[in-house]
Design a protein around this motif. Sequence first.
Motif, PDB file in Angstrom:
ATOM      1  N   ASP A 191       0.861  -1.211  -0.022  1.00  0.00           N
ATOM      2  CA  ASP A 191       0.084  -0.105  -0.074  1.00  0.00           C
ATOM      3  C   ASP A 191       1.013   1.218  -0.002  1.00  0.00           C
ATOM      4  N   ALA A 192       2.097   1.272  -0.549  1.00  0.00           N
ATOM      5  CA  ALA A 192       3.022   2.264  -0.527  1.00  0.00           C
ATOM      6  C   ALA A 192       3.616   2.585  -1.949  1.00  0.00           C
ATOM      7  N   ARG A 193       4.081   3.960  -2.105  1.00  0.00           N
ATOM      8  CA  ARG A 193       4.887   4.160  -3.395  1.00  0.00           C
ATOM      9  C   ARG A 193       5.937   5.157  -2.701  1.00  0.00           C
ATOM     10  N   SER A 194       6.972   4.853  -3.664  1.00  0.00           N
ATOM     11  CA  SER A 194       8.235   5.692  -3.511  1.00  0.00           C
ATOM     12  C   SER A 194       8.272   6.827  -4.620  1.00  0.00           C
ATOM     13  N   ALA A 206      14.287  15.711  -4.979  1.00  0.00           N
ATOM     14  CA  ALA A 206      13.655  15.372  -3.468  1.00  0.00           C
ATOM     15  C   ALA A 206      12.792  14.009  -3.661  1.00  0.00           C
ATOM     16  N   ALA A 207      12.723  13.462  -2.422  1.00  0.00           N
ATOM     17  CA  ALA A 207      12.050  12.274  -2.394  1.00  0.00           C
ATOM     18  C   ALA A 207      10.996  11.922  -1.271  1.00  0.00           C
ATOM     19  N   VAL A 208      10.179  11.209  -1.442  1.00  0.00           N
ATOM     20  CA  VAL A 208       9.254  10.819  -0.329  1.00  0.00           C
ATOM     21  C   VAL A 208       8.649   9.347  -0.497  1.00  0.00           C
ATOM     22  N   THR A 209       8.247   8.652   0.656  1.00  0.00           N
ATOM     23  CA  THR A 209       7.498   7.747   0.415  1.00  0.00           C
ATOM     24  C   THR A 209       6.250   7.603   1.104  1.00  0.00           C
ATOM     25  N   VAL A 210       5.117   7.339   0.626  1.00  0.00           N
ATOM     26  CA  VAL A 210       3.903   7.346   1.027  1.00  0.00           C
ATOM     27  C   VAL A 210       3.268   5.962   1.233  1.00  0.00           C
ATOM     28  N   TRP A 211       2.387   5.994   2.530  1.00  0.00           N
ATOM     29  CA  TRP A 211       2.086   4.633   2.791  1.00  0.00           C
ATOM     30  C   TRP A 211       0.327   4.700   3.176  1.00  0.00           C
ATOM     31  N   GLY A 219      -3.691   8.007   5.010  1.00  0.00           N
ATOM     32  CA  GLY A 219      -2.355   7.751   4.731  1.00  0.00           C
ATOM     33  C   GLY A 219      -1.300   8.760   5.484  1.00  0.00           C
ATOM     34  N   ILE A 220      -0.108   8.229   5.218  1.00  0.00           N
ATOM     35  CA  ILE A 220       1.077   9.153   6.125  1.00  0.00           C
ATOM     36  C   ILE A 220       2.168   9.255   4.815  1.00  0.00           C
ATOM     37  N   LEU A 221       2.972  10.184   5.133  1.00  0.00           N
ATOM     38  CA  LEU A 221       4.460  10.647   4.614  1.00  0.00           C
ATOM     39  C   LEU A 221       5.378  10.084   5.357  1.00  0.00           C
ATOM     40  N   GLU A 222       6.229   9.224   4.905  1.00  0.00           N
ATOM     41  CA  GLU A 222       7.543   8.633   5.935  1.00  0.00           C
ATOM     42  C   GLU A 222       8.365   8.069   5.206  1.00  0.00           C
ATOM     43  N   PRO A 223       9.726   8.893   4.800  1.00  0.00           N
ATOM     44  CA  PRO A 223      10.070   9.993   4.956  1.00  0.00           C
ATOM     45  C   PRO A 223       9.750  10.962   3.746  1.00  0.00           C
ATOM     46  N   MET A 224       9.995  12.231   3.841  1.00  0.00           N
ATOM     47  CA  MET A 224      10.133  13.114   3.000  1.00  0.00           C
ATOM     48  C   MET A 224      11.488  13.877   2.985  1.00  0.00           C
ATOM     49  N   GLY A 236      10.650  20.672  -1.741  1.00  0.00           N
ATOM     50  CA  GLY A 236       9.752  20.301  -0.653  1.00  0.00           C
ATOM     51  C   GLY A 236       8.276  20.331  -0.563  1.00  0.00           C
ATOM     52  N   ARG A 237       7.891  21.531  -1.088  1.00  0.00           N
ATOM     53  CA  ARG A 237       6.389  21.668  -1.534  1.00  0.00           C
ATOM     54  C   ARG A 237       5.899  20.878  -2.486  1.00  0.00           C
ATOM     55  N   ALA A 238       6.734  20.868  -3.601  1.00  0.00           N
ATOM     56  CA  ALA A 238       6.377  20.017  -4.815  1.00  0.00           C
ATOM     57  C   ALA A 238       6.332  18.550  -4.525  1.00  0.00           C
ATOM     58  N   ILE A 239       7.181  17.738  -3.719  1.00  0.00           N
ATOM     59  CA  ILE A 239       7.137  16.519  -3.446  1.00  0.00           C
ATOM     60  C   ILE A 239       6.026  16.110  -2.570  1.00  0.00           C
ATOM     61  N   THR A 240       5.913  17.086  -1.615  1.00  0.00           N
ATOM     62  CA  THR A 240       4.672  16.935  -0.865  1.00  0.00           C
ATOM     63  C   THR A 240       3.312  16.784  -1.348  1.00  0.00           C
ATOM     64  N   ILE A 241       2.893  17.695  -2.520  1.00  0.00           N
ATOM     65  CA  ILE A 241       1.956  17.584  -3.157  1.00  0.00           C
ATOM     66  C   ILE A 241       1.958  16.642  -3.853  1.00  0.00           C
ATOM     67  N   ALA A 242       2.963  15.956  -4.640  1.00  0.00           N
ATOM     68  CA  ALA A 242       2.929  14.737  -5.243  1.00  0.00           C
ATOM     69  C   ALA A 242       2.661  13.723  -4.320  1.00  0.00           C
ATOM     70  N   ALA A 243       3.100  13.676  -3.100  1.00  0.00           N
ATOM     71  CA  ALA A 243       2.866  12.505  -2.345  1.00  0.00           C
ATOM     72  C   ALA A 243       1.319  12.595  -1.891  1.00  0.00           C
ATOM     73  N   ALA A 244       0.661  13.734  -1.790  1.00  0.00           N
ATOM     74  CA  ALA A 244      -0.860  13.819  -1.500  1.00  0.00           C
ATOM     75  C   ALA A 244      -1.405  13.081  -2.674  1.00  0.00           C
ATOM     76  N   ALA A 245      -1.119  13.499  -3.873  1.00  0.00           N
ATOM     77  CA  ALA A 245      -1.643  12.985  -4.905  1.00  0.00           C
ATOM     78  C   ALA A 245      -1.651  11.502  -5.097  1.00  0.00           C
ATOM     79  N   ALA A 246      -0.542  10.732  -4.944  1.00  0.00           N
ATOM     80  CA  ALA A 246      -0.242   9.549  -4.817  1.00  0.00           C
ATOM     81  C   ALA A 246      -1.140   8.841  -3.842  1.00  0.00           C
ATOM     82  N   LEU A 247      -1.316   9.280  -2.541  1.00  0.00           N
ATOM     83  CA  LEU A 247      -2.161   8.675  -1.462  1.00  0.00           C
ATOM     84  C   LEU A 247      -3.608   8.665  -2.051  1.00  0.00           C
ATOM     85  N   ARG A 248      -4.110   9.853  -2.768  1.00  0.00           N
ATOM     86  CA  ARG A 248      -5.350  10.034  -3.005  1.00  0.00           C
ATOM     87  C   ARG A 248      -5.681   8.868  -4.202  1.00  0.00           C
ATOM     88  N   GLU A 249      -4.616   8.728  -5.192  1.00  0.00           N
ATOM     89  CA  GLU A 249      -4.770   7.472  -6.240  1.00  0.00           C
ATOM     90  C   GLU A 249      -4.835   6.347  -5.401  1.00  0.00           C
TER      91      GLU A 249
END
Length: 287
Positions: A191-194, A206-211, A219-224, A236-249
């Motif tokens: 249930d995750a994406r990098s 920048a990098a993030v993993t979403v769960w 869902g959560i971001l861990e880590p960014m 940082g703002r861009a990858i956080t927005i992308a993380a939210a979009a991935a969790l929505r998907e």
Amino acid sequence: MAIMMEVPGADGLGEAVDALRRWQQDGSPWQLHPGDLGWFWRSGAEATAAALRIWRRDGRILAVGLLDGADLLRLTTAPDVRQDEELARRLTEDVITPERGVLPAGKVAIEAPKDALLQDLLPEHGWRLDEPWTPLRLDLTEPVQDPGVRIEVIGAEQGHVHAAVLRASFDKSAFTTERWHAVASGLPYADARSLVAYDDRGDAVAAVTVWSAGEGKPGILEPMGVHRDHRGHGYGRAITIAAAAALRELGSSSAAVNTPSSNVAAVATYRSAGFEALAENRDLARG
């Protein structure tokens, strides 16, 4: 039947992950998430199992704790037993008694939901509030904005890219490609994406993993992290927005993150991405 504590073997990890998935709810205080186990999986399944503590009554899992290092227990319970006095007193005894094998003697801390009775009992044994943390949340009912940079979902062949960015984002980080693959092999990673963000020159910045915890759950971001050579450009703002979009998907109802309140820059980054800062929470500490 009395409440019993156990240290599961690697074959018992799935049961703990499933319990944590079930317990996630929007509107609940910050709590241990299956993604926290997923990120800990960088040390391997055996190490993750050894760091887990499970409390049961009549076969039912009531609480799950993760020893995140030798001196911090991150613990949560099933929502309907947060005020269960028998459970709270058993947890308290296990936490304050080094011989029980939960926390050692000396300086230690525990993270637990703010609405857990345990929060009222530990101060009776000399525990005090520790440094404040700020949880932040973004509702995912509506689509999120475009991040404005190229984002790639990282697969096994690109794990080294994600690992390198994270390693360059945190001082003294020892996150290797091998550890990335260990994370990706863990049960919660289903249930995750990098994700990795790239600048106009094609550099990974920048990098993030979403769960996700499943459809309709937070869902959560861990880590960014943002590469130290590319800070100050809004990545940082861009990858956080992308993380939210991935969790929505992935079907998540919301995206959440928890960061030390003293990390003003991190709080500002998440807020700039549309996250709402919620009431601070504090660990309880002894020593």
